[in-house]
Enzyme design. Structure first.
Site, PDB file in Angstrom:
ATOM      1  N   SER A  50       0.802  -1.230   0.000  1.00  0.00           N
ATOM      2  CA  SER A  50       0.000   0.000   0.000  1.00  0.00           C
ATOM      3  C   SER A  50       0.831   1.275   0.000  1.00  0.00           C
ATOM      4  CB  SER A  50      -0.886  -0.003   1.250  1.00  0.00           C
ATOM      5  OG  SER A  50      -0.076  -0.150   2.410  1.00  0.00           O
ATOM      6  N   ALA A 112       2.158  -8.240   8.798  1.00  0.00           N
ATOM      7  CA  ALA A 112       2.813  -9.213   7.908  1.00  0.00           C
ATOM      8  C   ALA A 112       3.875 -10.039   8.633  1.00  0.00           C
ATOM      9  CB  ALA A 112       3.449  -8.493   6.725  1.00  0.00           C
ATOM     10  N   TYR A 234      22.821   6.514   6.443  1.00  0.00           N
ATOM     11  CA  TYR A 234      22.083   5.413   5.808  1.00  0.00           C
ATOM     12  C   TYR A 234      22.937   4.148   5.642  1.00  0.00           C
ATOM     13  CZ  TYR A 234      18.435   3.082   3.300  1.00  0.00           C
ATOM     14  OH  TYR A 234      17.454   2.171   2.964  1.00  0.00           O
ATOM     15  N   LYS A 243      19.991  -3.572   5.681  1.00  0.00           N
ATOM     16  CA  LYS A 243      19.975  -3.820   4.235  1.00  0.00           C
ATOM     17  C   LYS A 243      21.056  -4.837   3.843  1.00  0.00           C
ATOM     18  CE  LYS A 243      16.530  -1.279   3.009  1.00  0.00           C
ATOM     19  NZ  LYS A 243      15.280  -1.979   2.667  1.00  0.00           N
ATOM     20  N   VAL A 273      10.621  10.110  -2.155  1.00  0.00           N
ATOM     21  CA  VAL A 273       9.850  10.486  -0.979  1.00  0.00           C
ATOM     22  C   VAL A 273       8.750   9.452  -0.764  1.00  0.00           C
ATOM     23  CG1 VAL A 273       8.498  12.308   0.108  1.00  0.00           C
ATOM     24  CG2 VAL A 273      10.190  12.892  -1.637  1.00  0.00           C
TER      25      VAL A 273
HETATM   26  P1  NAD Z   1       6.409   2.832   2.497  1.00  0.00           P
HETATM   27  O1  NAD Z   1       6.462   3.342   3.882  1.00  0.00           O
HETATM   28  O2  NAD Z   1       5.870   3.712   1.438  1.00  0.00           O
HETATM   29  O3  NAD Z   1       5.576   1.450   2.450  1.00  0.00           O
HETATM   30  C1  NAD Z   1       5.719   0.463   3.424  1.00  0.00           C
HETATM   31  C2  NAD Z   1       4.692  -0.643   3.254  1.00  0.00           C
HETATM   32  O4  NAD Z   1       4.875  -1.582   4.321  1.00  0.00           O
HETATM   33  C3  NAD Z   1       3.237  -0.163   3.354  1.00  0.00           C
HETATM   34  O5  NAD Z   1       2.452  -0.910   2.434  1.00  0.00           O
HETATM   35  C4  NAD Z   1       2.827  -0.550   4.782  1.00  0.00           C
HETATM   36  O6  NAD Z   1       1.438  -0.785   4.962  1.00  0.00           O
HETATM   37  C5  NAD Z   1       3.597  -1.840   4.918  1.00  0.00           C
HETATM   38  N1  NAD Z   1       3.808  -2.249   6.306  1.00  0.00           N
HETATM   39  C6  NAD Z   1       4.522  -1.627   7.283  1.00  0.00           C
HETATM   40  N2  NAD Z   1       4.501  -2.363   8.419  1.00  0.00           N
HETATM   41  C7  NAD Z   1       3.765  -3.468   8.143  1.00  0.00           C
HETATM   42  C8  NAD Z   1       3.393  -4.621   8.892  1.00  0.00           C
HETATM   43  N3  NAD Z   1       3.784  -4.817  10.145  1.00  0.00           N
HETATM   44  N4  NAD Z   1       2.608  -5.544   8.279  1.00  0.00           N
HETATM   45  C9  NAD Z   1       2.179  -5.388   7.002  1.00  0.00           C
HETATM   46  N5  NAD Z   1       2.532  -4.335   6.241  1.00  0.00           N
HETATM   47  C10 NAD Z   1       3.309  -3.391   6.807  1.00  0.00           C
HETATM   48  O7  NAD Z   1       7.888   2.352   2.166  1.00  0.00           O
HETATM   49  P2  NAD Z   1       8.790   2.348   0.843  1.00  0.00           P
HETATM   50  O8  NAD Z   1       9.696   3.508   0.877  1.00  0.00           O
HETATM   51  O9  NAD Z   1       7.977   2.053  -0.371  1.00  0.00           O
HETATM   52  O10 NAD Z   1       9.715   1.100   1.203  1.00  0.00           O
HETATM   53  C11 NAD Z   1       9.519  -0.207   0.693  1.00  0.00           C
HETATM   54  C12 NAD Z   1      10.887  -0.853   0.528  1.00  0.00           C
HETATM   55  O11 NAD Z   1      11.627  -0.125  -0.472  1.00  0.00           O
HETATM   56  C13 NAD Z   1      11.749  -0.810   1.799  1.00  0.00           C
HETATM   57  O12 NAD Z   1      12.499  -1.994   1.894  1.00  0.00           O
HETATM   58  C14 NAD Z   1      12.669   0.372   1.528  1.00  0.00           C
HETATM   59  O13 NAD Z   1      13.870   0.315   2.270  1.00  0.00           O
HETATM   60  C15 NAD Z   1      12.903   0.178   0.044  1.00  0.00           C
HETATM   61  N6  NAD Z   1      13.452   1.364  -0.647  1.00  0.00           N
HETATM   62  C16 NAD Z   1      12.916   2.597  -0.465  1.00  0.00           C
HETATM   63  C17 NAD Z   1      13.500   3.691  -1.087  1.00  0.00           C
HETATM   64  C18 NAD Z   1      12.958   5.085  -0.895  1.00  0.00           C
HETATM   65  O14 NAD Z   1      13.669   6.046  -1.189  1.00  0.00           O
HETATM   66  N7  NAD Z   1      11.740   5.235  -0.429  1.00  0.00           N
HETATM   67  C19 NAD Z   1      14.600   3.509  -1.934  1.00  0.00           C
HETATM   68  C20 NAD Z   1      15.095   2.237  -2.136  1.00  0.00           C
HETATM   69  C21 NAD Z   1      14.518   1.146  -1.487  1.00  0.00           C
END
Ligand code: NAD
Length: 400
Positions: A50, A112, A234, A243, A273
């Site tokens: 989501s 989850a 980070y 990571k 973001v």
């Molecule tokens: P986000 O905060 O937008 O989304 C997180 C998701 O995890 C949501 O769907 C939330 O509902 C779900 N979630 C959180 N806790 C939960 C739980 N206990 N049970 C079930 N669902 C749960 O995060 P994002 O930035 O899209 O991050 C997703 C992945 O991408 C992470 O591993 C992050 O490190 C990685 N990532 C992010 C970026 C960035 O700049 N945002 C860059 C590279 C990699």
């Protein structure tokens, strides 16, 4: 109810249902503009479906390949006079659009990390899809409840040395100093337990034990490496250690995935973001500089551009995968291009309140933050009354 953004620190405590829905429609339009392919995954499980990258992965799979999807997430519906969380509204909009287009989309809301949600998801896959071809693990969580009931929390801290940096106040556009003491050993290991690869392995174990991984199934987990300027907080900090654990887990998953002739990949995505990213100290300045440089170079992407390009050119692309020495797929090559990182490095120490709008794209960063919550989305009337209660049909076993 008239809904306006209410921002506290790096959090926005309200979300706009119509703005969120429009944001999802814009993402769908981007995927549709790339065409519908029939040579990709047919049945997809997204864990963390989501938010930024997980939701985009789900939209790309559905509208790019016509895939059936099950999304697992932890979101809050609207109660009393409180709006729902943005992920709730976005999932509602996605599900409506997927169903309207004739695609299967089911949702499980709950923790989850828990066995209950893993079992409920496995039951649903068994009942409706038989097996899955792709498992996207895209969870970003502040805490994890362990099987014994205890809770561990992730910390965003440096390791070994203190961190001194600056962050931008959203409301006032003032620069604030941030200083953080190094993490304790316990904080490091707790962060690894929350954001490392252990739960990814448990998911694959659960799916595999029930025979739910289809022949050739692929599983992915997103990571971030980023620029040298953010490494102290980070890459070399607690989150970087978590990571690193994904790389370990990915190697450990090679054997169970090979059992179905499949593969596990860690995928390095671009800095963007999202709810998770906005909590990282100092990230606002880096991303504001990055957006400025990438937009001027014409290489800027959002989550949906990243996931769609990832599927089309890498995971389901025709050529070789762009792998690094650690076997990770790289989607951050445009962010790390020399001229982009040179701009960031040259200006990193000079950012001030006076030059925020010229040296950086703080306006774009701020807009992306607001859009994430359904605000500042073109075509939305924010002075109009809107119904905050939006229903999502949840699959059985959901906790909320
Ligand atoms: P986000 O905060 O937008 O989304 C997180 C998701 O995890 C949501 O769907 C939330 O509902 C779900 N979630 C959180 N806790 C939960 C739980 N206990 N049970 C079930 N669902 C749960 O995060 P994002 O930035 O899209 O991050 C997703 C992945 O991408 C992470 O591993 C992050 O490190 C990685 N990532 C992010 C970026 C960035 O700049 N945002 C860059 C590279 C990699």
């Amino acid at each position: 109810m008239i809904i306006k953004p209410r921002i506290k620190g790096f959090l926005c405590t309200t979300a706009h249902p119509e703005g969120c829905a429009r944001d999802v429609q814009n993402q769908i339009a981007h995927v549709r503009s790339q065409g519908l392919r029939d040579d990709g995954p047919r049945r997809v499980l997204v864990i963390g479906a989501s938010g930024g990258y997980g939701l985009a992965s789900r939209i790309s799979a559905t509208f790019g390949f016509g895939a059936s999807t099950i999304g697992v997430f932890f979101e809050r519906p609207s109660v009393k006079n409180r709006t729902a969380s943005p992920g709730w509204y976005k999932t509602a909009a996605f599900t409506r659009a997927a169903h309207d287009a004739g695609f299967y989309a089911e949702n499980i809301n709950g923790d989850a990390f828990s066995k209950q949600i893993k079992d409920a998801t496995c039951d649903l896959i068994e009942r409706d899809l038989g097996q899955v071809d792709l498992v996207v693990y895209s969870l970003a969580a502040p805490a994890r409840q362990l099987p014994d009931g205890s809770v561990v929390r992730s910390a965003l801290k440096p390791i070994g040395e203190p961190f001194e940096g600056k962050t931008i106040d959203f409301n006032t556009a003032e620069l604030r100093p941030v200083s953080l003491e190094p993490a304790s050993d316990e904080e490091v290991s707790d962060t690894v337990r929350v954001m490392g690869g252990e739960d990814w392995e448990l998911w694959i174990e659960a799916l595999s034990a029930r025979g739910l991984l289809a022949p050739g199934c692929v599983t992915t987990n997103y990571t971030y490496l980023g620029s040298r300027v953010t490494w102290p907080i980070y890459h070399h900090g607690t989150i970087g250690r978590a990571k690193e654990d994904l790389d370990r887990a990915c190697k450990a998953l090679a054997a169970p995935m090979a059992g179905v002739d499949g593969k596990a990949y860690v995928v390095v995505m671009k800095g963007l973001v999202t709810q998770a990213a906005s909590a990282i100290p100092g990230m606002s300045i880096y991303l504001s500089l990055l957006f400025k440089a990438m937009k001027e170079a014409g290489t800027h992407e959002g989550c949906i551009e990243q996931t769609t390009r990832f599927y089309n050119t890498q995971l389901y692309g025709k050529g070789d995968l762009r792998l690094d020495d650690g076997g990770r797929i790289r989607m951050d090559e445009l962010e790390l291009a020399d001229e982009i990182q040179q701009y960031v490095a040259d200006n990193w120490s000079s950012v001030s309140e006076e030059n925020l709008d010229t040296l950086t794209d703080f306006a774009g960063y701020r807009k992306a933050f607001l859009e994430m919550h359904g605000f500042d989305v073109e075509g939305t009337d924010y002075d109009a009354e809107v119904e905050p209660v939006v229903e999502i049909e949840l699959a059985s076993g959901s906790a909320g």
